[in-house]
Design a protein around this motif. Structure first.
Motif, PDB file in Angstrom:
ATOM      1  N   GLY A  50       0.810  -1.215   0.000  1.00  0.00           N
ATOM      2  CA  GLY A  50       0.000   0.000   0.000  1.00  0.00           C
ATOM      3  C   GLY A  50       0.841   1.262   0.000  1.00  0.00           C
ATOM      4  N   ARG A  51       1.960   1.227   0.723  1.00  0.00           N
ATOM      5  CA  ARG A  51       2.839   2.405   0.769  1.00  0.00           C
ATOM      6  C   ARG A  51       3.403   2.707  -0.622  1.00  0.00           C
ATOM      7  NH1 ARG A  51       4.915   1.098   5.058  1.00  0.00           N
ATOM      8  NH2 ARG A  51       3.671   2.464   6.368  1.00  0.00           N
ATOM      9  N   PHE A  52       3.740   1.655  -1.353  1.00  0.00           N
ATOM     10  CA  PHE A  52       4.291   1.848  -2.705  1.00  0.00           C
ATOM     11  C   PHE A  52       3.218   2.349  -3.670  1.00  0.00           C
ATOM     12  CE2 PHE A  52       4.838   0.009  -6.975  1.00  0.00           C
ATOM     13  CZ  PHE A  52       5.975   0.701  -7.364  1.00  0.00           C
ATOM     14  N   ILE A  53       2.072   1.718  -3.665  1.00  0.00           N
ATOM     15  CA  ILE A  53       1.040   2.116  -4.640  1.00  0.00           C
ATOM     16  C   ILE A  53       0.437   3.478  -4.310  1.00  0.00           C
ATOM     17  CG2 ILE A  53       0.516  -0.273  -5.264  1.00  0.00           C
ATOM     18  CD1 ILE A  53      -2.021  -0.107  -3.582  1.00  0.00           C
ATOM     19  N   ARG A  54       0.514   3.886  -3.041  1.00  0.00           N
ATOM     20  CA  ARG A  54       0.059   5.234  -2.692  1.00  0.00           C
ATOM     21  C   ARG A  54       1.064   6.281  -3.165  1.00  0.00           C
ATOM     22  NH1 ARG A  54      -3.968   5.642   1.496  1.00  0.00           N
ATOM     23  NH2 ARG A  54      -3.113   7.645   2.152  1.00  0.00           N
ATOM     24  N   SER A  55       2.362   5.996  -2.966  1.00  0.00           N
ATOM     25  CA  SER A  55       3.391   6.966  -3.344  1.00  0.00           C
ATOM     26  C   SER A  55       3.468   7.152  -4.852  1.00  0.00           C
ATOM     27  CB  SER A  55       4.759   6.535  -2.799  1.00  0.00           C
ATOM     28  OG  SER A  55       5.168   5.324  -3.397  1.00  0.00           O
ATOM     29  N   THR A  56       3.100   6.091  -5.602  1.00  0.00           N
ATOM     30  CA  THR A  56       3.128   6.184  -7.067  1.00  0.00           C
ATOM     31  C   THR A  56       1.743   6.465  -7.655  1.00  0.00           C
ATOM     32  OG1 THR A  56       2.855   3.781  -7.166  1.00  0.00           O
ATOM     33  CG2 THR A  56       5.112   4.636  -7.296  1.00  0.00           C
TER      34      THR A  56
END
Length: 458
Positions: free
Chosen positions: A333-339
């Motif tokens: 989730g942290r990755f897909i939110r940041s991108t």
């Protein structure tokens, strides 16, 4: 003192040299690639050169690479990287379209790398020559809180030298303000300055050849894009209601359906990979997450996202915005939110008609009610379909104040065009590379949010 920020000719000089750099980069790429340039390859390049320069100029303008004073080093690097990447792929496409197959792909790639390096050096030198000097003296007139917000949060050459800034609050006399205007180079008028006082400040500043920057009030936003007409022999200003005309709605809807269908087909492999990763991560849960949002004409709809938090994240906290290092956010989730990958399922909302590709971001009813208490003009955001991205997203940051985001949203509604939508979509790629536009709230903003939640709902 002359206006260093908008001196005539700067934009032309920057773009002109950039176009020369594009051409020089290709020449240098040929020299690096070949000891003796093959005639066939060189002729192929010359045939495509006008299109290469035109494509380059287009992306230089779209990403505002002529406006170096308003960009940080990171903004400049990301803007250049994205624009040159688009140039590279479109140049390859043009070589196929015009059947100039002899232009080597290696030359295009080498030229692209050289462009980024040479343009960065050129823009750094230009900025050092024109903006590393004293910018000028600035007068800010407004409420104490708004003045402090401007000085503290805005990163602009005008606000870079604190000792050159004079701050006058609304309790100062008009004579004092006018006397101070004579001693400065620029005047900034905050949105809370009364109209009568604002008018007198502008008149006097213009008379003294000072540059005036005005933070628009919502009254000013209402008047924007009004047009002059007449009733018999009396001139009047016609102020349109917020919203789109029927022809704008038809064009925008056709654009939304066409682009979202293409994007869904192209991005299907990414959807599959992200879905599998979310499903495999523990604690396991659903791939997608739906949430009620307020859309066109204040109608409620379900927005679709990839799940980026643990399931039931708000069961104990209630409605709250994400914070930095939020423990509810999963690793994927942290990755897909940041991108911003988590937002991509909203393409289905676009096809359904609940959303548009571009528009004001939809909010939950809880927050809409709170924002309406403080900003009456917030109601005008919902005269159009909400968007996956918007003008406020490319111009602001995640933590940008609600009032500032509202100004951008209202500006978009007032100035909508298919071209503006196209530019916003292209510039959204820059947002994806800028951490400050996608990260959670910082502590100060989070505190404001918690205070907001404790306010009784209307």
């Amino acid at each position: 003192m002359s206006n260093l920020i908008n001196r005539p000719g700067h934009k032309f000089i920057l773009l002109f040299v950039d176009v020369i750099i594009i051409f020089v980069s290709y020449v240098a790429a040929f020299l690096l690639r070949y000891q003796e340039i093959p005639t066939r390859n060189w002729n192929s390049f010359l045939s495509l050169a006008p299109w290469i320069l035109l494509i380059g100029l287009f992306f230089l303008v779209v990403y505002e690479l002529y406006s170096v004073n308003r960009k940080s080093v990171w903004d400049l690097v990301t803007s250049l990287m994205v624009s040159v990447t688009f140039m590279m792929f479109l140049t390859m496409a043009a070589s196929y379209l015009f059947r100039q197959f002899a232009l080597p792909r290696t030359v295009i790639i080498i030229a692209s790398i050289l462009m980024v390096i040479l343009m960065l050096i050129w823009k750094y030198v230009f900025k050092k020559i024109y903006y590393f000097e004293e910018i000028g003296r600035l007068l800010i007139v407004g409420d104490k809180n708004e003045i402090e917000k401007l000085v503290k949060h805005l990163k602009h050459p005008l606000l870079s030298v604190q000792q050159n800034i004079t701050k006058l609050q609304l309790n100062e006399s008009l004579d004092t303000i006018i006397e101070t205007i004579n001693k400065v180079d620029y005047v900034m008028v905050c949105s809370d300055v009364p109209e009568e006082t604002k008018t007198k400040i502008i008149y006097h500043a213009v008379k003294k050849s000072k540059v005036v920057y005005i933070i628009p009030s919502f009254y000013d936003m209402l008047l924007s894009k009004s047009y002059i007409t007449s009733l018999d022999d009396t001139m009047v200003m016609a102020v349109k209601p917020f919203g789109f005309s029927w022809d704008q709605l038809c064009i925008k809807r056709f654009f939304d359906i066409t682009v979202s269908l293409i994007m869904l087909v192209v991005l299907f492999p990414l959807f599959l990979i992200v879905g599998i990763l979310i499903k495999l991560e523990k604690p396991r849960g659903a791939v997608f997450y739906s949430q009620k949002r307020i859309g066109l004409n204040n109608r409620e709809f379900s927005i679709l996202k990839f799940r980026s938090m643990i399931e039931g994240a708000e069961n104990y906290t209630g409605p709250t915005l994400a914070a930095e290092n939020d423990k509810r956010v999963t690793r994927i989730g942290r990755f897909i939110r940041s991108t911003r990958i988590d937002e991509l399922p909203q393409l289905f909302n676009v096809l359904k008609g609940d959303m548009s590709l571009v528009g004001p971001r939809p909010e939950r009813d809880f927050f809409v009610r709170q924002f309406l208490q403080k900003h009456e003009a917030y109601q005008y955001r919902n005269t159009v379909r909400p968007g996956i991205t918007g003008y406020a997203q490319i111009m602001g940051k995640y933590s940008t104040d609600v009032e500032d985001k509202l100004r951008y949203d209202l500006y978009y509604i007032r100035n909508y065009s298919l071209w503006l939508d196209f530019v916003i979509l292209l510039r959204t790629f820059i947002v994806l590379l800028n951490k400050s536009t996608s990260e959670g709230k910082n502590d100060s903003v989070k505190a404001k949010n918690e205070k907001l939640q404790n306010t009784p709902m209307i």
